[in-house]
Design an enzyme around this catalytic site. Structure first.
Site, PDB file in Angstrom:
ATOM      1  N   CYS A 119       0.755  -1.312  -0.051  1.00  0.00           N
ATOM      2  CA  CYS A 119      -0.110  -0.018   0.121  1.00  0.00           C
ATOM      3  C   CYS A 119       0.799   1.176  -0.021  1.00  0.00           C
ATOM      4  O   CYS A 119       0.154   2.399  -0.384  1.00  0.00           O
ATOM      5  CB  CYS A 119      -0.852  -0.077   1.073  1.00  0.00           C
ATOM      6  SG  CYS A 119      -2.209  -1.362   1.104  1.00  0.00           S
ATOM      7  N   HIS A 256      -3.370   7.328   2.109  1.00  0.00           N
ATOM      8  CA  HIS A 256      -3.737   6.126   1.673  1.00  0.00           C
ATOM      9  C   HIS A 256      -5.015   5.649   2.201  1.00  0.00           C
ATOM     10  O   HIS A 256      -5.398   6.104   3.274  1.00  0.00           O
ATOM     11  CB  HIS A 256      -2.745   5.171   2.241  1.00  0.00           C
ATOM     12  CG  HIS A 256      -3.215   3.756   1.783  1.00  0.00           C
ATOM     13  ND1 HIS A 256      -3.611   3.397   0.744  1.00  0.00           N
ATOM     14  CD2 HIS A 256      -3.371   2.508   2.931  1.00  0.00           C
ATOM     15  CE1 HIS A 256      -3.787   1.941   0.679  1.00  0.00           C
ATOM     16  NE2 HIS A 256      -3.905   1.553   2.021  1.00  0.00           N
ATOM     17  N   ASN A 286     -10.125   0.206  -0.521  1.00  0.00           N
ATOM     18  CA  ASN A 286      -8.620   0.045  -0.304  1.00  0.00           C
ATOM     19  C   ASN A 286      -7.964  -0.660  -1.797  1.00  0.00           C
ATOM     20  O   ASN A 286      -8.164  -1.730  -2.017  1.00  0.00           O
ATOM     21  CB  ASN A 286      -8.113  -0.647   0.816  1.00  0.00           C
ATOM     22  CG  ASN A 286      -6.596  -0.615   1.117  1.00  0.00           C
ATOM     23  OD1 ASN A 286      -5.805  -0.145   0.029  1.00  0.00           O
ATOM     24  ND2 ASN A 286      -6.198  -1.266   2.245  1.00  0.00           N
TER      25      ASN A 286
HETATM   26  O1  UT7 Z   1      -3.937  -0.845   3.594  1.00  0.00           O
HETATM   27  C1  UT7 Z   1      -2.917  -1.423   4.263  1.00  0.00           C
HETATM   28  C2  UT7 Z   1      -3.236  -1.486   5.772  1.00  0.00           C
HETATM   29  N1  UT7 Z   1      -4.427  -2.035   6.319  1.00  0.00           N
HETATM   30  C3  UT7 Z   1      -5.274  -1.477   6.975  1.00  0.00           C
HETATM   31  O2  UT7 Z   1      -4.854  -0.466   7.265  1.00  0.00           O
HETATM   32  C4  UT7 Z   1      -6.293  -2.120   7.566  1.00  0.00           C
HETATM   33  C5  UT7 Z   1      -6.356  -1.976   8.959  1.00  0.00           C
HETATM   34  N2  UT7 Z   1      -7.395  -2.509   9.814  1.00  0.00           N
HETATM   35  C6  UT7 Z   1      -8.685  -2.062   9.755  1.00  0.00           C
HETATM   36  O3  UT7 Z   1      -8.900  -1.041   8.872  1.00  0.00           O
HETATM   37  C7  UT7 Z   1      -9.697  -2.632  10.680  1.00  0.00           C
HETATM   38  O4  UT7 Z   1      -9.018  -3.453  11.428  1.00  0.00           O
HETATM   39  C8  UT7 Z   1     -10.756  -3.385   9.929  1.00  0.00           C
HETATM   40  C9  UT7 Z   1     -11.569  -2.971   9.066  1.00  0.00           C
HETATM   41  C10 UT7 Z   1      -9.805  -4.580   9.126  1.00  0.00           C
HETATM   42  C11 UT7 Z   1     -11.691  -4.280  11.120  1.00  0.00           C
HETATM   43  O5  UT7 Z   1     -12.260  -3.363  12.066  1.00  0.00           O
HETATM   44  P1  UT7 Z   1     -11.905  -3.658  13.539  1.00  0.00           P
HETATM   45  O6  UT7 Z   1     -12.695  -2.495  14.281  1.00  0.00           O
HETATM   46  O7  UT7 Z   1     -10.539  -3.658  13.833  1.00  0.00           O
HETATM   47  O8  UT7 Z   1     -12.592  -4.959  13.801  1.00  0.00           O
HETATM   48  P2  UT7 Z   1     -12.359  -6.482  14.295  1.00  0.00           P
HETATM   49  O9  UT7 Z   1     -11.014  -7.076  13.091  1.00  0.00           O
HETATM   50  O10 UT7 Z   1     -11.829  -6.228  15.463  1.00  0.00           O
HETATM   51  O11 UT7 Z   1     -13.570  -7.172  14.089  1.00  0.00           O
HETATM   52  C12 UT7 Z   1     -14.627  -6.816  15.029  1.00  0.00           C
HETATM   53  C13 UT7 Z   1     -15.670  -8.043  14.840  1.00  0.00           C
HETATM   54  C14 UT7 Z   1     -15.079  -9.272  14.750  1.00  0.00           C
HETATM   55  O12 UT7 Z   1     -15.907 -10.193  15.623  1.00  0.00           O
HETATM   56  P3  UT7 Z   1     -15.794 -10.423  17.175  1.00  0.00           P
HETATM   57  O13 UT7 Z   1     -14.388 -11.362  17.116  1.00  0.00           O
HETATM   58  O14 UT7 Z   1     -15.778  -9.097  17.761  1.00  0.00           O
HETATM   59  O15 UT7 Z   1     -17.186 -11.220  17.550  1.00  0.00           O
HETATM   60  C15 UT7 Z   1     -15.018  -9.683  13.456  1.00  0.00           C
HETATM   61  O16 UT7 Z   1     -15.382 -11.338  13.296  1.00  0.00           O
HETATM   62  O17 UT7 Z   1     -16.203  -8.052  13.586  1.00  0.00           O
HETATM   63  C16 UT7 Z   1     -16.170  -9.083  12.829  1.00  0.00           C
HETATM   64  N3  UT7 Z   1     -15.930  -9.058  11.387  1.00  0.00           N
HETATM   65  C17 UT7 Z   1     -16.740  -8.872  10.800  1.00  0.00           C
HETATM   66  N4  UT7 Z   1     -18.282  -8.606  10.889  1.00  0.00           N
HETATM   67  C18 UT7 Z   1     -19.201  -8.302   9.612  1.00  0.00           C
HETATM   68  C19 UT7 Z   1     -14.852  -8.966  10.664  1.00  0.00           C
HETATM   69  N5  UT7 Z   1     -15.315  -8.736   9.379  1.00  0.00           N
HETATM   70  C20 UT7 Z   1     -16.582  -8.721   9.243  1.00  0.00           C
HETATM   71  C21 UT7 Z   1     -17.391  -8.405   8.181  1.00  0.00           C
HETATM   72  N6  UT7 Z   1     -18.891  -8.245   8.490  1.00  0.00           N
HETATM   73  N7  UT7 Z   1     -17.028  -8.289   7.037  1.00  0.00           N
END
Ligand code: UT7
Length: 329
Positions: A119, A256, A286
Protein backbone atom coordinates in the site's frame (compact mmCIF):
# COMPACT_ATOMS: atom_id res chain seq x y z
CA UNK A 1 23.67 40.85 -7.03
CA UNK A 2 24.07 37.44 -5.38
CA UNK A 3 23.59 34.39 -7.59
CA UNK A 4 20.26 32.61 -7.00
CA UNK A 5 20.77 28.93 -6.11
CA UNK A 6 18.95 26.69 -8.61
CA UNK A 7 17.79 23.20 -7.67
CA UNK A 8 16.20 20.46 -9.75
CA UNK A 9 12.63 19.80 -8.74
CA UNK A 10 10.23 17.14 -9.96
CA UNK A 11 6.94 18.80 -10.69
CA UNK A 12 3.54 17.10 -11.01
CA UNK A 13 2.27 18.10 -14.45
CA UNK A 14 -0.82 15.90 -14.68
CA UNK A 15 -2.83 13.25 -12.87
CA UNK A 16 -4.87 10.45 -14.42
CA UNK A 17 -6.95 7.46 -13.42
CA UNK A 18 -8.57 4.34 -14.76
CA UNK A 19 -11.16 2.35 -12.84
CA UNK A 20 -12.65 -1.01 -13.81
CA UNK A 21 -16.21 -0.86 -15.16
CA UNK A 22 -17.86 -3.08 -12.56
CA UNK A 23 -19.13 -1.52 -9.31
CA UNK A 24 -19.64 -3.84 -6.34
CA UNK A 25 -21.68 -2.44 -3.44
CA UNK A 26 -21.73 -3.61 0.15
CA UNK A 27 -25.21 -5.03 -0.56
CA UNK A 28 -23.64 -7.18 -3.31
CA UNK A 29 -21.12 -8.52 -0.79
CA UNK A 30 -23.90 -9.39 1.68
CA UNK A 31 -24.86 -12.08 -0.85
CA UNK A 32 -21.35 -13.59 -0.87
CA UNK A 33 -20.18 -13.53 2.77
CA UNK A 34 -21.72 -13.09 6.23
CA UNK A 35 -21.47 -9.30 6.43
CA UNK A 36 -23.65 -6.20 6.44
CA UNK A 37 -23.52 -2.81 4.79
CA UNK A 38 -23.74 -1.30 8.27
CA UNK A 39 -20.67 -3.17 9.56
CA UNK A 40 -18.57 -2.26 6.51
CA UNK A 41 -19.57 1.43 6.55
CA UNK A 42 -19.11 1.83 10.31
CA UNK A 43 -15.75 0.05 10.50
CA UNK A 44 -14.20 1.32 7.26
CA UNK A 45 -16.28 4.00 5.51
CA UNK A 46 -16.39 1.86 2.34
CA UNK A 47 -19.70 1.82 0.42
CA UNK A 48 -18.61 0.40 -2.92
CA UNK A 49 -15.53 -0.59 -4.86
CA UNK A 50 -14.64 -1.45 -8.47
CA UNK A 51 -13.70 -5.00 -9.40
CA UNK A 52 -11.68 -5.73 -12.53
CA UNK A 53 -13.13 -7.93 -15.26
CA UNK A 54 -11.05 -10.59 -17.05
CA UNK A 55 -9.60 -8.17 -19.61
CA UNK A 56 -8.88 -5.48 -17.05
CA UNK A 57 -5.44 -6.57 -15.91
CA UNK A 58 -3.13 -4.41 -13.83
CA UNK A 59 -1.16 -3.34 -16.91
CA UNK A 60 -4.34 -2.46 -18.81
CA UNK A 61 -5.56 -0.27 -15.93
CA UNK A 62 -2.08 1.22 -15.49
CA UNK A 63 -1.85 2.07 -19.20
CA UNK A 64 -5.27 3.75 -19.10
CA UNK A 65 -4.27 5.84 -16.08
CA UNK A 66 -0.96 6.76 -17.75
CA UNK A 67 -2.71 7.89 -20.95
CA UNK A 68 -5.10 10.02 -18.91
CA UNK A 69 -2.21 11.58 -16.95
CA UNK A 70 -0.27 12.35 -20.15
CA UNK A 71 -3.35 14.00 -21.68
CA UNK A 72 -3.93 16.11 -18.56
CA UNK A 73 -0.26 17.15 -18.59
CA UNK A 74 -0.36 18.01 -22.29
CA UNK A 75 2.52 15.58 -22.79
CA UNK A 76 3.10 12.88 -25.37
CA UNK A 77 4.42 9.39 -24.60
CA UNK A 78 7.57 10.33 -26.53
CA UNK A 79 8.53 12.70 -23.69
CA UNK A 80 8.66 9.89 -21.11
CA UNK A 81 12.05 8.41 -20.18
CA UNK A 82 11.11 6.71 -16.90
CA UNK A 83 8.14 4.55 -15.89
CA UNK A 84 7.78 3.39 -12.30
CA UNK A 85 4.78 1.21 -11.52
CA UNK A 86 3.92 0.52 -7.90
CA UNK A 87 2.03 -2.76 -7.70
CA UNK A 88 1.76 -5.96 -5.68
CA UNK A 89 -0.56 -7.54 -8.23
CA UNK A 90 1.47 -7.59 -11.48
CA UNK A 91 0.09 -9.29 -14.59
CA UNK A 92 2.97 -11.78 -14.41
CA UNK A 93 5.76 -12.72 -12.01
CA UNK A 94 7.90 -11.23 -14.77
CA UNK A 95 8.33 -9.17 -16.90
CA UNK A 96 7.38 -6.11 -14.91
CA UNK A 97 4.06 -4.38 -15.37
CA UNK A 98 6.01 -1.21 -16.13
CA UNK A 99 7.59 -2.70 -19.25
CA UNK A 100 4.14 -3.74 -20.50
CA UNK A 101 2.87 -0.21 -19.96
CA UNK A 102 5.94 1.07 -21.79
CA UNK A 103 5.19 -1.18 -24.78
CA UNK A 104 1.48 -0.32 -24.75
CA UNK A 105 2.39 3.38 -24.91
CA UNK A 106 4.86 2.77 -27.75
CA UNK A 107 7.85 3.96 -25.74
CA UNK A 108 11.21 2.40 -26.60
CA UNK A 109 13.63 4.64 -24.74
CA UNK A 110 14.47 5.09 -21.09
CA UNK A 111 13.77 2.65 -18.25
CA UNK A 112 10.68 1.00 -16.83
CA UNK A 113 10.43 -1.05 -13.65
CA UNK A 114 8.06 -2.04 -10.84
CA UNK A 115 8.25 -1.15 -7.17
CA UNK A 116 6.78 -3.47 -4.57
CA UNK A 117 5.93 -1.80 -1.27
CA UNK A 118 2.26 -2.88 -1.11
CA UNK A 119 0.00 0.00 0.00
CA UNK A 120 2.99 2.35 0.38
CA UNK A 121 4.06 1.63 -3.18
CA UNK A 122 2.99 4.92 -4.70
CA UNK A 123 4.85 6.96 -2.08
CA UNK A 124 7.93 4.78 -2.65
CA UNK A 125 7.57 5.24 -6.42
CA UNK A 126 7.33 9.03 -6.13
CA UNK A 127 10.42 9.09 -3.91
CA UNK A 128 12.37 7.00 -6.43
CA UNK A 129 11.26 8.97 -9.49
CA UNK A 130 11.98 12.24 -7.67
CA UNK A 131 15.54 11.11 -6.96
CA UNK A 132 16.07 10.03 -10.59
CA UNK A 133 14.85 13.41 -11.82
CA UNK A 134 16.70 15.45 -9.20
CA UNK A 135 19.95 13.65 -10.10
CA UNK A 136 19.59 14.84 -13.70
CA UNK A 137 19.58 11.32 -15.15
CA UNK A 138 15.91 11.42 -16.25
CA UNK A 139 13.54 14.21 -17.31
CA UNK A 140 9.99 12.97 -17.44
CA UNK A 141 8.52 10.12 -15.43
CA UNK A 142 5.21 8.31 -15.33
CA UNK A 143 4.63 7.29 -11.72
CA UNK A 144 1.78 4.81 -11.55
CA UNK A 145 -0.03 2.94 -8.79
CA UNK A 146 -2.04 0.04 -10.23
CA UNK A 147 -3.66 -2.94 -8.56
CA UNK A 148 -6.08 -5.80 -9.05
CA UNK A 149 -6.28 -6.97 -5.43
CA UNK A 150 -9.57 -8.74 -6.23
CA UNK A 151 -7.42 -11.46 -7.85
CA UNK A 152 -5.56 -12.25 -4.58
CA UNK A 153 -8.50 -12.00 -2.18
CA UNK A 154 -9.99 -15.02 -0.47
CA UNK A 155 -13.65 -14.40 -1.35
CA UNK A 156 -14.73 -16.67 1.52
CA UNK A 157 -12.93 -14.50 4.11
CA UNK A 158 -15.23 -11.68 5.23
CA UNK A 159 -12.47 -10.03 7.27
CA UNK A 160 -10.55 -9.12 4.10
CA UNK A 161 -12.69 -9.44 0.96
CA UNK A 162 -14.93 -6.49 1.85
CA UNK A 163 -12.00 -4.09 2.22
CA UNK A 164 -10.28 -3.95 -1.15
CA UNK A 165 -10.94 -2.73 -4.68
CA UNK A 166 -9.17 -2.46 -8.05
CA UNK A 167 -7.96 0.52 -10.06
CA UNK A 168 -5.02 2.58 -11.24
CA UNK A 169 -3.85 6.16 -10.93
CA UNK A 170 -0.86 7.92 -12.44
CA UNK A 171 1.03 11.19 -12.40
CA UNK A 172 3.45 12.78 -14.84
CA UNK A 173 6.46 13.97 -12.87
CA UNK A 174 8.81 16.16 -14.87
CA UNK A 175 11.90 18.21 -14.26
CA UNK A 176 11.45 21.80 -13.14
CA UNK A 177 13.71 24.34 -11.55
CA UNK A 178 13.36 25.77 -8.07
CA UNK A 179 15.28 27.92 -5.63
CA UNK A 180 15.51 25.35 -2.85
CA UNK A 181 12.61 26.96 -1.00
CA UNK A 182 9.33 25.53 0.22
CA UNK A 183 7.57 27.86 -2.19
CA UNK A 184 9.10 25.85 -5.09
CA UNK A 185 6.74 23.72 -7.13
CA UNK A 186 7.45 20.00 -7.01
CA UNK A 187 8.33 17.24 -4.58
CA UNK A 188 9.78 19.00 -1.52
CA UNK A 189 10.64 16.00 0.64
CA UNK A 190 10.00 12.26 0.92
CA UNK A 191 10.39 9.93 3.92
CA UNK A 192 10.35 6.16 3.52
CA UNK A 193 10.40 3.55 6.28
CA UNK A 194 10.03 -0.21 6.57
CA UNK A 195 10.20 -2.88 9.25
CA UNK A 196 10.15 -6.47 8.03
CA UNK A 197 9.43 -7.91 11.47
CA UNK A 198 5.72 -7.26 10.86
CA UNK A 199 5.37 -9.64 7.91
CA UNK A 200 2.77 -11.94 9.41
CA UNK A 201 0.27 -9.13 10.12
CA UNK A 202 -0.34 -8.49 6.42
CA UNK A 203 0.95 -10.86 3.76
CA UNK A 204 0.07 -13.08 0.83
CA UNK A 205 0.35 -16.81 1.57
CA UNK A 206 1.94 -17.79 -1.72
CA UNK A 207 4.64 -16.79 -4.18
CA UNK A 208 7.02 -18.08 -6.85
CA UNK A 209 9.78 -19.14 -4.47
CA UNK A 210 7.68 -20.65 -1.68
CA UNK A 211 4.50 -22.30 -2.90
CA UNK A 212 4.82 -21.73 -6.62
CA UNK A 213 1.32 -20.23 -6.49
CA UNK A 214 -0.02 -16.69 -6.33
CA UNK A 215 -1.63 -17.10 -2.89
CA UNK A 216 -4.23 -15.09 -1.03
CA UNK A 217 -4.08 -11.96 1.07
CA UNK A 218 -4.11 -12.56 4.84
CA UNK A 219 -4.45 -9.74 7.34
CA UNK A 220 -4.76 -9.35 11.04
CA UNK A 221 -6.69 -6.09 10.66
CA UNK A 222 -6.70 -5.14 14.32
CA UNK A 223 -2.87 -5.46 14.51
CA UNK A 224 -2.39 -3.39 11.36
CA UNK A 225 -4.78 -0.76 12.66
CA UNK A 226 -2.88 -0.55 15.95
CA UNK A 227 0.35 0.42 14.16
CA UNK A 228 -1.06 2.51 11.30
CA UNK A 229 -1.76 5.87 12.93
CA UNK A 230 1.58 6.06 14.77
CA UNK A 231 3.58 5.09 11.69
CA UNK A 232 1.98 7.50 9.23
CA UNK A 233 1.99 10.42 11.66
CA UNK A 234 5.71 9.77 12.34
CA UNK A 235 6.66 10.15 8.68
CA UNK A 236 4.42 13.18 8.23
CA UNK A 237 6.09 14.77 11.25
CA UNK A 238 9.44 14.02 9.55
CA UNK A 239 8.22 15.81 6.41
CA UNK A 240 7.12 18.86 8.40
CA UNK A 241 10.46 18.95 10.26
CA UNK A 242 12.51 18.62 7.05
CA UNK A 243 10.73 21.56 5.42
CA UNK A 244 9.93 23.78 8.40
CA UNK A 245 6.23 23.50 7.63
CA UNK A 246 3.27 22.48 9.78
CA UNK A 247 -0.27 21.12 9.43
CA UNK A 248 -1.56 24.69 9.07
CA UNK A 249 0.48 25.16 5.86
CA UNK A 250 -1.19 22.22 4.10
CA UNK A 251 -3.84 22.90 1.51
CA UNK A 252 -4.69 19.20 1.18
CA UNK A 253 -4.05 15.93 2.93
CA UNK A 254 -4.26 12.95 0.55
CA UNK A 255 -3.73 9.79 2.61
CA UNK A 256 -3.74 6.15 1.60
CA UNK A 257 -7.40 5.14 1.55
CA UNK A 258 -7.57 1.99 3.68
CA UNK A 259 -9.97 2.95 6.42
CA UNK A 260 -11.76 6.21 7.20
CA UNK A 261 -11.11 5.79 10.93
CA UNK A 262 -7.33 5.57 10.36
CA UNK A 263 -7.46 8.63 8.09
CA UNK A 264 -9.45 10.71 10.58
CA UNK A 265 -7.35 9.65 13.57
CA UNK A 266 -4.10 10.50 11.72
CA UNK A 267 -5.38 13.94 10.71
CA UNK A 268 -6.64 14.66 14.19
CA UNK A 269 -3.35 13.65 15.81
CA UNK A 270 -1.45 16.16 13.67
CA UNK A 271 -4.06 18.92 13.80
CA UNK A 272 -4.96 18.71 10.10
CA UNK A 273 -8.40 20.29 9.62
CA UNK A 274 -11.08 17.78 8.49
CA UNK A 275 -12.01 19.93 5.47
CA UNK A 276 -8.47 19.50 4.09
CA UNK A 277 -8.75 15.70 3.89
CA UNK A 278 -9.36 14.10 0.49
CA UNK A 279 -11.31 10.87 0.95
CA UNK A 280 -12.22 8.36 -1.74
CA UNK A 281 -12.37 5.25 0.44
CA UNK A 282 -16.21 5.36 0.23
CA UNK A 283 -16.26 4.71 -3.50
CA UNK A 284 -12.92 2.99 -4.19
CA UNK A 285 -12.29 0.84 -1.10
CA UNK A 286 -8.65 0.09 -0.41
CA UNK A 287 -6.90 -0.06 -3.79
CA UNK A 288 -3.44 -0.45 -2.22
CA UNK A 289 -0.77 1.37 -4.29
CA UNK A 290 -3.46 2.91 -6.51
CA UNK A 291 -5.37 4.67 -3.74
CA UNK A 292 -3.35 7.89 -3.50
CA UNK A 293 -3.14 8.66 -7.25
CA UNK A 294 -6.84 7.75 -7.60
CA UNK A 295 -7.67 10.22 -4.81
CA UNK A 296 -5.39 12.83 -6.42
CA UNK A 297 -7.19 12.34 -9.71
CA UNK A 298 -10.57 12.99 -8.06
CA UNK A 299 -9.39 16.07 -6.16
CA UNK A 300 -7.56 17.55 -9.17
CA UNK A 301 -10.48 16.74 -11.46
CA UNK A 302 -13.06 18.52 -9.29
CA UNK A 303 -10.82 21.56 -8.87
CA UNK A 304 -9.93 21.14 -5.20
CA UNK A 305 -6.17 20.69 -5.68
CA UNK A 306 -4.75 23.67 -7.57
CA UNK A 307 -1.34 24.83 -8.70
CA UNK A 308 0.67 26.13 -5.75
CA UNK A 309 -1.16 24.05 -3.13
CA UNK A 310 0.91 22.24 -0.52
CA UNK A 311 -0.21 18.59 -0.52
CA UNK A 312 0.75 15.87 1.96
CA UNK A 313 0.70 12.25 0.80
CA UNK A 314 1.15 9.30 3.15
CA UNK A 315 0.67 5.55 3.21
CA UNK A 316 1.28 2.46 5.28
CA UNK A 317 1.05 -1.17 4.28
CA UNK A 318 2.41 -4.72 4.20
CA UNK A 319 5.98 -5.30 5.28
CA UNK A 320 5.39 -3.08 7.13
CA UNK A 321 6.27 -0.22 4.82
CA UNK A 322 5.24 3.38 5.32
CA UNK A 323 6.14 6.80 3.97
CA UNK A 324 5.22 10.39 3.24
CA UNK A 325 5.74 12.86 0.40
CA UNK A 326 5.19 16.59 0.66
CA UNK A 327 4.48 18.15 -2.73
CA UNK A 328 3.89 21.74 -3.90
CA UNK A 329 1.40 21.39 -6.77
O1 UT7 B 1 -3.88 -0.87 3.44
C1 UT7 B 1 -2.96 -1.56 4.25
C2 UT7 B 1 -3.25 -1.37 5.64
N1 UT7 B 1 -4.47 -2.03 6.05
C3 UT7 B 1 -5.24 -1.39 6.89
O2 UT7 B 1 -5.00 -0.25 7.18
C4 UT7 B 1 -6.38 -2.14 7.54
C5 UT7 B 1 -6.32 -1.87 9.01
N2 UT7 B 1 -7.37 -2.48 9.75
C6 UT7 B 1 -8.68 -2.10 9.65
O3 UT7 B 1 -9.02 -1.27 8.85
C7 UT7 B 1 -9.65 -2.69 10.62
O4 UT7 B 1 -8.95 -3.42 11.61
C8 UT7 B 1 -10.70 -3.61 9.96
C9 UT7 B 1 -11.66 -2.78 9.15
C10 UT7 B 1 -10.02 -4.63 9.07
C11 UT7 B 1 -11.51 -4.34 11.02
O5 UT7 B 1 -12.07 -3.42 11.93
P1 UT7 B 1 -11.93 -3.65 13.49
O6 UT7 B 1 -12.71 -2.60 14.16
O7 UT7 B 1 -10.47 -3.75 13.80
O8 UT7 B 1 -12.67 -5.03 13.69
P2 UT7 B 1 -12.09 -6.41 14.24
O9 UT7 B 1 -11.13 -7.00 13.28
O10 UT7 B 1 -11.67 -6.18 15.64
O11 UT7 B 1 -13.43 -7.28 14.21
C12 UT7 B 1 -14.56 -6.96 15.00
C13 UT7 B 1 -15.63 -8.00 14.78
C14 UT7 B 1 -15.12 -9.42 14.89
O12 UT7 B 1 -16.09 -10.17 15.59
P3 UT7 B 1 -15.85 -10.55 17.14
O13 UT7 B 1 -14.58 -11.32 17.16
O14 UT7 B 1 -15.77 -9.24 17.85
O15 UT7 B 1 -17.07 -11.34 17.45
C15 UT7 B 1 -15.06 -9.90 13.47
O16 UT7 B 1 -15.25 -11.28 13.33
O17 UT7 B 1 -16.18 -7.88 13.47
C16 UT7 B 1 -16.21 -9.16 12.85
N3 UT7 B 1 -16.04 -8.98 11.40
C17 UT7 B 1 -17.07 -8.75 10.57
N4 UT7 B 1 -18.40 -8.66 10.77
C18 UT7 B 1 -19.18 -8.40 9.70
C19 UT7 B 1 -14.90 -8.98 10.70
N5 UT7 B 1 -15.17 -8.75 9.40
C20 UT7 B 1 -16.50 -8.61 9.30
C21 UT7 B 1 -17.37 -8.35 8.22
N6 UT7 B 1 -18.68 -8.25 8.47
N7 UT7 B 1 -16.93 -8.19 6.96
Amino acid sequence: MSEMRKVQRSVVEGVGARLPEKRVTNADLEKIVDTTDEWIVQRTGIRERRIAGPGETTSVLATGAAQDALAKAGRSAADVDLIVVATSTPDYTFPSTATQVQAALGITRGAAFDVQAVCSGFVYAIAIADKFIASGSHDCALVIGAETFSRILDWQDRTTCVLFGDGAGAIVLARGEGEGKISDRGVLTTHLRSDGRHREKLFVDGGPSTTGTVGHLRMSGRDVFRHAVGMVTDVMTDAFAATGTSAQDLAWFVPHQANERIIDASAEKLGIAPEKIVKTVHTHGNTSAASIPLALSVACGDGRIKRGDLVMLEAMGGGFTWGSALVRW
